[in-house]
Design a protein around this motif. Structure first.
Motif, mmCIF file in Angstrom:
data_model
loop_
_atom_site.group_PDB
_atom_site.id
_atom_site.type_symbol
_atom_site.label_atom_id
_atom_site.label_comp_id
_atom_site.label_asym_id
_atom_site.label_seq_id
_atom_site.Cartn_x
_atom_site.Cartn_y
_atom_site.Cartn_z
ATOM 1 N N ARG A 261 20.771 -36.694 37.504
ATOM 2 C CA ARG A 261 21.945 -36.928 36.653
ATOM 3 C C ARG A 261 21.518 -37.150 35.202
ATOM 4 O O ARG A 261 22.103 -36.561 34.282
ATOM 5 N N ASP A 262 20.501 -37.969 34.977
ATOM 6 C CA ASP A 262 20.052 -38.274 33.616
ATOM 7 C C ASP A 262 19.523 -37.026 32.893
ATOM 8 O O ASP A 262 19.667 -36.900 31.670
ATOM 9 N N GLU A 263 18.902 -36.134 33.630
ATOM 10 C CA GLU A 263 18.347 -34.903 33.041
ATOM 11 C C GLU A 263 19.413 -33.832 32.830
ATOM 12 O O GLU A 263 19.139 -32.785 32.241
ATOM 13 N N GLY A 264 20.619 -34.082 33.329
ATOM 14 C CA GLY A 264 21.689 -33.100 33.181
ATOM 15 C C GLY A 264 21.518 -31.877 34.055
ATOM 16 O O GLY A 264 22.050 -30.798 33.754
ATOM 17 N N ILE A 265 20.783 -32.024 35.157
ATOM 18 C CA ILE A 265 20.550 -30.915 36.078
ATOM 19 C C ILE A 265 21.831 -30.632 36.871
ATOM 20 O O ILE A 265 22.483 -31.550 37.374
ATOM 21 N N ILE A 266 22.175 -29.376 36.997
ATOM 22 C CA ILE A 266 23.326 -28.960 37.805
ATOM 23 C C ILE A 266 22.809 -28.500 39.160
ATOM 24 O O ILE A 266 22.038 -27.544 39.247
ATOM 25 N N LEU A 267 23.209 -29.187 40.235
ATOM 26 C CA LEU A 267 22.814 -28.782 41.579
ATOM 27 C C LEU A 267 23.767 -27.720 42.107
ATOM 28 O O LEU A 267 24.976 -27.798 41.901
ATOM 29 N N THR A 268 23.217 -26.743 42.795
ATOM 30 C CA THR A 268 24.041 -25.681 43.358
ATOM 31 C C THR A 268 23.472 -25.247 44.695
ATOM 32 O O THR A 268 22.487 -25.806 45.194
ATOM 33 N N THR A 269 24.085 -24.220 45.286
ATOM 34 C CA THR A 269 23.659 -23.657 46.562
ATOM 35 C C THR A 269 23.628 -22.133 46.456
ATOM 36 O O THR A 269 24.226 -21.546 45.538
ATOM 37 N N TRP A 270 22.983 -21.501 47.419
ATOM 38 C CA TRP A 270 23.026 -20.037 47.482
ATOM 39 C C TRP A 270 24.445 -19.550 47.725
ATOM 40 O O TRP A 270 24.858 -18.521 47.207
ATOM 41 N N ARG A 271 25.198 -20.311 48.509
ATOM 42 C CA ARG A 271 26.581 -19.931 48.780
ATOM 43 C C ARG A 271 27.387 -19.879 47.482
ATOM 44 O O ARG A 271 28.136 -18.942 47.226
ATOM 45 N N GLU A 272 27.208 -20.905 46.627
ATOM 46 C CA GLU A 272 27.970 -20.942 45.378
ATOM 47 C C GLU A 272 27.561 -19.807 44.438
ATOM 48 O O GLU A 272 28.423 -19.156 43.847
ATOM 49 N N VAL A 273 26.253 -19.552 44.299
ATOM 50 C CA VAL A 273 25.860 -18.516 43.338
ATOM 51 C C VAL A 273 26.265 -17.125 43.833
ATOM 52 O O VAL A 273 26.569 -16.241 43.020
ATOM 53 N N LYS A 274 26.304 -16.929 45.149
ATOM 54 C CA LYS A 274 26.812 -15.650 45.655
ATOM 55 C C LYS A 274 28.303 -15.508 45.337
ATOM 56 O O LYS A 274 28.771 -14.437 44.935
ATOM 57 N N GLU A 275 29.055 -16.594 45.516
ATOM 58 C CA GLU A 275 30.486 -16.553 45.198
ATOM 59 C C GLU A 275 30.708 -16.264 43.721
ATOM 60 O O GLU A 275 31.602 -15.503 43.345
#
Length: 338
Positions: free
Chosen positions: A314-328
């Motif tokens: 959170r402090d580093e501003g990292i955005i967490l995602t998944t393969w499912r989301e990037v495919k969508e």
């Protein structure tokens, strides 16, 4: 085969020419994330390898910050995990395409069978124990047959993978192996783990040659042109974070050590979409009979559960995602820019 390689090479050249005309940007930006965003898939390998592997992956994803995992289809604990996945279908689960069987007393063979793929099988009837041995003995056609069989088994079990990746990097060890890997993804419209962007971290960690980096970037352009999402980079350093002997046996100390290693890794991320590999394992008294890597794997799981890691993300501003989301996201682009 020669004709297919020529077609593959020609397609790569076309993709490079197209990319040269486009403005320089990360694949994360192309997928709609803000400019300069550091987007991360926290990925657990080796699911299905053992009971302990399954439990560690589930814990890391459901109680911790891990966002994705992949399954080794030739391994004995696959059915148990797939049954769990069917009850929790929102999890991000891919195929950890497997061409090696690296442990001395705990092994598995190809799903395609020795008669179909004799070059994949060693004297014990199992897959070869090293990447080098696969490269020496197996043909690209055999590799293609086996990875297709692994996808077929998944689908026969009612499991549609969110992505494909490669155990021990074997499918990136030779251009014709990589061709089989990429074609399987394109043919089935499944995202493929290839660090096809700047690939800064993986080039440093794996000491990759410029030739290999160029091949991966060309593969990334092919995958993107086919309508699939592409990674900018791959972080594969966690397995090398050996647990000091004096910390082993103390979960609190192991957790603190591994969490700090992951925080360093997160701070090293460059803009773009990166996948960070780990091997979260809830080790029991059985696991040492499989591998001596238990402390590292347990540390991976404990780090994913640590509130300090969640805070650092959170402090580093990292955005967490998944393969499912990037495919969508990629499919949305396909619809708006056919």
């Amino acid at each position: 085969m020669k004709k297919r390689l020529l077609v593959f090479a020609a397609a790569c050249m076309v993709c490079m020419a197209v990319a040269a005309q486009q403005p320089d940007s990360t694949y994360a930006e192309k997928l709609g994330f803000r400019k300069g965003a550091r987007v991360l898939i926290l990925h657990v390998d080796d699911v299905g390898m053992s009971y302990d592997s399954n439990e560690g992956a589930i814990k890391a994803m459901t109680e911790g910050v891990a966002t994705s995992c992949s399954v080794m289809m030739p391994c004995p604990w696959v059915p148990a995990f797939v049954h769990y996945y069917k009850e929790h279908p929102k999890l991000d689960v891919g195929l950890h395409l497997t061409l090696t069987s690296e442990w001395k007393g705990y092994r598995w063979g190809p799903l395609s069978g020795k008669k179909s793929t004799p070059g994949l099988v060693d004297a014990e009837g199992a897959l070869w124990p090293s990447v080098a041995a696969v490269v020496e003995h197996a043909s690209a056609a055999e590799v293609g047959t086996e990875i297709a069989a692994q996808l077929e088994r998944a689908r026969n079990m009612g499991f549609e993978p969110t992505h494909l990746d490669t155990h021990m990097g074997t499918l990136l060890a030779k251009p014709d192996f990589a061709q089989q890997y990429i074609e399987l993804g394109i043919r089935n419209h499944i995202p493929v783990m290839v660090p096809g962007g700047h690939a800064k971290l993986i080039s440093e960690q794996a000491q990759a040659s410029e030739e290999l980096l160029q091949q991966m970037r060309q593969a990334g352009k092919m995958l993107w042109a086919s309508g699939l999402p592409v990674l900018d980079d791959l972080h594969n350093g966690s397995y090398g974070d050996k647990i000091p002997q004096e910390l082993q046996g103390d979960d609190a100390k192991i957790q603190a050590f591994k969490t700090q290693q992951y925080i360093k890794g997160i701070r090293s991320l460059l803009p773009g979409l990166t996948m960070m590999i780990m091997h979260c394992t809830a080790t029991t008294e059985v696991f040492p009979h499989i591998s001596d890597s238990g402390p590292v794997r347990r540390g991976d799981m404990l780090a994913m559960l640590d509130p300090a890691l969640k805070k650092a993300i959170r402090d580093e501003g990292i955005i967490l995602t998944t393969w499912r989301e990037v495919k969508e996201r990629r499919e949305k682009l396909n619809r708006t820019n056919p």
